[in-house]
Motif scaffolding. Structure first.
Motif, PDB file in Angstrom:
ATOM      1  N   GLU A 105      52.334  -2.039  24.369  1.00 26.47           N
ATOM      2  CA  GLU A 105      52.485  -3.499  24.347  1.00 26.47           C
ATOM      3  C   GLU A 105      51.415  -4.187  23.495  1.00 26.47           C
ATOM      4  N   HIS A 106      50.183  -3.642  23.520  1.00 29.45           N
ATOM      5  CA  HIS A 106      49.104  -4.350  22.820  1.00 29.45           C
ATOM      6  C   HIS A 106      49.163  -4.208  21.302  1.00 29.45           C
ATOM      7  N   THR A 107      49.970  -3.254  20.813  1.00 28.94           N
ATOM      8  CA  THR A 107      49.944  -2.934  19.378  1.00 28.94           C
ATOM      9  C   THR A 107      50.438  -4.096  18.512  1.00 28.94           C
ATOM     10  N   ILE A 108      49.660  -4.394  17.484  1.00 30.54           N
ATOM     11  CA  ILE A 108      50.037  -5.447  16.529  1.00 30.54           C
ATOM     12  C   ILE A 108      50.781  -4.794  15.360  1.00 30.54           C
ATOM     13  N   PHE A 109      51.847  -5.444  14.927  1.00 28.30           N
ATOM     14  CA  PHE A 109      52.596  -4.979  13.759  1.00 28.30           C
ATOM     15  C   PHE A 109      52.300  -5.919  12.581  1.00 28.30           C
ATOM     16  N   ALA A 110      52.158  -5.316  11.383  1.00 28.54           N
ATOM     17  CA  ALA A 110      51.938  -6.135  10.189  1.00 28.54           C
ATOM     18  C   ALA A 110      52.696  -5.531   9.016  1.00 28.54           C
ATOM     19  N   SER A 111      53.199  -6.401   8.152  1.00 28.76           N
ATOM     20  CA  SER A 111      53.876  -5.932   6.939  1.00 28.76           C
ATOM     21  C   SER A 111      53.083  -6.368   5.710  1.00 28.76           C
ATOM     22  N   ASN A 112      53.087  -5.479   4.702  1.00 28.67           N
ATOM     23  CA  ASN A 112      52.394  -5.765   3.441  1.00 28.67           C
ATOM     24  C   ASN A 112      53.377  -6.308   2.386  1.00 28.67           C
ATOM     25  N   THR A 113      54.561  -6.710   2.843  1.00 23.29           N
ATOM     26  CA  THR A 113      55.589  -7.165   1.896  1.00 23.29           C
ATOM     27  C   THR A 113      55.079  -8.200   0.903  1.00 23.29           C
ATOM     28  N   SER A 114      55.588  -8.100  -0.331  1.00 27.52           N
ATOM     29  CA  SER A 114      55.215  -9.087  -1.349  1.00 27.52           C
ATOM     30  C   SER A 114      56.158 -10.276  -1.347  1.00 27.52           C
ATOM     31  N   SER A 115      57.419 -10.044  -1.008  1.00 28.99           N
ATOM     32  CA  SER A 115      58.392 -11.105  -1.252  1.00 28.99           C
ATOM     33  C   SER A 115      59.298 -11.438  -0.072  1.00 28.99           C
ATOM     34  N   LEU A 116      59.253 -10.645   0.992  1.00 26.16           N
ATOM     35  CA  LEU A 116      60.173 -10.912   2.111  1.00 26.16           C
ATOM     36  C   LEU A 116      59.491 -11.795   3.159  1.00 26.16           C
ATOM     37  N   PRO A 117      60.252 -12.714   3.781  1.00 34.11           N
ATOM     38  CA  PRO A 117      59.634 -13.563   4.804  1.00 34.11           C
ATOM     39  C   PRO A 117      59.221 -12.736   6.029  1.00 34.11           C
ATOM     40  N   ILE A 118      57.964 -12.888   6.439  1.00 31.59           N
ATOM     41  CA  ILE A 118      57.455 -12.115   7.580  1.00 31.59           C
ATOM     42  C   ILE A 118      58.292 -12.427   8.837  1.00 31.59           C
ATOM     43  N   THR A 119      58.714 -13.673   8.981  1.00 32.21           N
ATOM     44  CA  THR A 119      59.512 -14.042  10.163  1.00 32.21           C
ATOM     45  C   THR A 119      60.779 -13.203  10.243  1.00 32.21           C
ATOM     46  N   ASP A 120      61.419 -12.957   9.104  1.00 23.49           N
ATOM     47  CA  ASP A 120      62.664 -12.178   9.113  1.00 23.49           C
ATOM     48  C   ASP A 120      62.410 -10.733   9.546  1.00 23.49           C
ATOM     49  N   ILE A 121      61.238 -10.221   9.238  1.00 25.62           N
ATOM     50  CA  ILE A 121      60.914  -8.845   9.651  1.00 25.62           C
ATOM     51  C   ILE A 121      60.515  -8.854  11.132  1.00 25.62           C
ATOM     52  N   ASP A 166      55.140 -12.464  18.655  1.00 26.90           N
ATOM     53  CA  ASP A 166      53.791 -13.037  18.801  1.00 26.90           C
ATOM     54  C   ASP A 166      52.708 -12.067  18.317  1.00 26.90           C
ATOM     55  N   ARG A 167      53.031 -10.784  18.293  1.00 26.82           N
ATOM     56  CA  ARG A 167      52.072  -9.769  17.828  1.00 26.82           C
ATOM     57  C   ARG A 167      52.521  -9.213  16.472  1.00 26.82           C
ATOM     58  N   PHE A 168      52.982 -10.088  15.613  1.00 25.44           N
ATOM     59  CA  PHE A 168      53.485  -9.691  14.296  1.00 25.44           C
ATOM     60  C   PHE A 168      52.953 -10.654  13.244  1.00 25.44           C
ATOM     61  N   GLY A 169      52.401 -10.100  12.178  1.00 23.97           N
ATOM     62  CA  GLY A 169      51.903 -10.959  11.098  1.00 23.97           C
ATOM     63  C   GLY A 169      52.007 -10.243   9.764  1.00 23.97           C
ATOM     64  N   GLY A 170      51.557 -10.911   8.739  1.00 28.17           N
ATOM     65  CA  GLY A 170      51.534 -10.299   7.413  1.00 28.17           C
ATOM     66  C   GLY A 170      50.110  -9.940   7.041  1.00 28.17           C
ATOM     67  N   LEU A 171      49.957  -8.756   6.429  1.00 25.66           N
ATOM     68  CA  LEU A 171      48.662  -8.371   5.848  1.00 25.66           C
ATOM     69  C   LEU A 171      48.981  -8.003   4.410  1.00 25.66           C
ATOM     70  N   HIS A 172      48.737  -8.925   3.505  1.00 23.85           N
ATOM     71  CA  HIS A 172      49.138  -8.716   2.109  1.00 23.85           C
ATOM     72  C   HIS A 172      47.922  -8.351   1.267  1.00 23.85           C
ATOM     73  N   PHE A 173      47.852  -7.051   0.942  1.00 22.13           N
ATOM     74  CA  PHE A 173      46.758  -6.527   0.121  1.00 22.13           C
ATOM     75  C   PHE A 173      47.157  -6.620  -1.354  1.00 22.13           C
ATOM     76  N   PHE A 174      46.169  -6.455  -2.218  1.00 22.80           N
ATOM     77  CA  PHE A 174      46.432  -6.493  -3.657  1.00 22.80           C
ATOM     78  C   PHE A 174      46.060  -5.141  -4.279  1.00 22.80           C
ATOM     79  N   ASN A 175      46.714  -4.823  -5.362  1.00 18.50           N
ATOM     80  CA  ASN A 175      46.532  -3.540  -6.036  1.00 18.50           C
ATOM     81  C   ASN A 175      45.459  -3.628  -7.130  1.00 18.50           C
ATOM     82  N   PRO A 176      44.532  -2.694  -7.199  1.00 21.94           N
ATOM     83  CA  PRO A 176      44.306  -1.526  -6.336  1.00 21.94           C
ATOM     84  C   PRO A 176      43.526  -1.925  -5.065  1.00 21.94           C
ATOM     85  N   VAL A 177      44.034  -1.481  -3.933  1.00 23.48           N
ATOM     86  CA  VAL A 177      43.469  -1.929  -2.639  1.00 23.48           C
ATOM     87  C   VAL A 177      41.960  -1.653  -2.516  1.00 23.48           C
TER      88      VAL A 177
END
Ligand code: NAI
Length: 219
Positions: free
Chosen positions: A138-154, A162-173
């Motif tokens: 239950e405590h695990t947070i989910f994050a997506s590194n998507t560049s173009s998709l809405p985080i809400t849709d994922i 409530d435990r879902f967000g975006g973590l958008h890194f840049f290349n080279p990380v």
């Protein structure tokens, strides 16, 4: 107040106190061992996190591991210019924090954070998160590194919006300092704060976003 009501109140208060507490992220599962995922795994392991990198086949994971080792050699050349022994120790320590798997459902059972960096396809990302939602604690947070998709849709593919967000890194990380931490209308403040803290623990400079900049620019 009746004892049953007192007990219920106490339980509610302790639950809200627990959910209001930021999560200290120690164990990270990175899904997708390509360009971005391998970089994220490298930086997380180098900063003392326990990291499991997941991809579809062992061959792909071998390539990811090789790129992480090469990346560490490059980084340590600068960090420990005249101290090859210290460089070797740093690489060995980092690699001891790192493992791989082809079975995400089996590895998320004790993870604090899942960072997804797989193919840029909403259906494929949703299928992955829907499955992991059943296996992660239950405590695990989910994050997506998507560049173009809405985080809400994922996030909507899971029951933990409530435990879902975006973590958008840049290349080279390993080189790029900036990380966009994306908060949807459903992301809790605690989740957002935990992701900001995690980004800082990676040595990055997090900035708060409602939407990732690439998604914004692509309309
Ligand atoms: P990539 O093609 O280099 O790597 C994707 C990896 O995911 C591949 O190794 C593939 O085998 C694996 N994969 C695909 N489906 C999977 C599944 N169901 N389970 C496990 N592994 C799976 O892609 P890249 O460039 O690393 O991008 C990954 C994500 O990061 C995308 O969402 C992209 O939009 C985002 N991103 C990419 C940036 C870039 O400069 N390439 C910058 C910032 C974000």
């Amino acid at each position: 107040m009746a004892s049953a009501s007192r007990q219920l109140l106490a339980r509610c208060m302790s639950t809200s106190a627990a959910s209001a507490k930021k999560l200290a992220i120690k164990h990270v599962t990175v899904i997708g061992g390509g360009l971005m995922g391998a970089g994220i795994a490298q930086v997380a392991a180098a900063t003392g996190h326990t990291v499991v990198l997941v991809d579809q086949t062992d061959d792909l994971l071998k390539k990811s591991s090789k790129s992480i080792e090469d990346g560490l050699k490059r980084v340590t050349k600068k960090m420990f210019a005249d101290k090859p022994e210290a460089a070797s120790q740093f690489i060995a320590k980092t690699l001891s924090n790192f493992s791989t798997s082809t079975d995400p459902a089996a590895v998320v059972h004790s993870t604090d954070l899942v960072v997804e960096a797989i193919v840029e396809n909403l259906e494929v990302k949703n299928e992955l998160f829907k499955r992991l939602d059943k296996f992660a604690p239950e405590h695990t947070i989910f994050a997506s590194n998507t560049s173009s998709l809405p985080i809400t849709d994922i996030a909507n593919s899971t029951t933990r919006q409530d435990r879902f967000g975006g973590l958008h890194f840049f290349n080279p990380v390993p080189m790029m300092k900036l990380v966009e931490v994306i908060k949807t209308p459903m992301t809790s403040q605690t989740t957002f704060d935990s992701l900001m803290d995690f980004s800082k623990a990676l040595g990055k400079t997090p900035v708060s976003c409602q939407v990732n900049c690439c998604a914004f620019m692509s309309g």
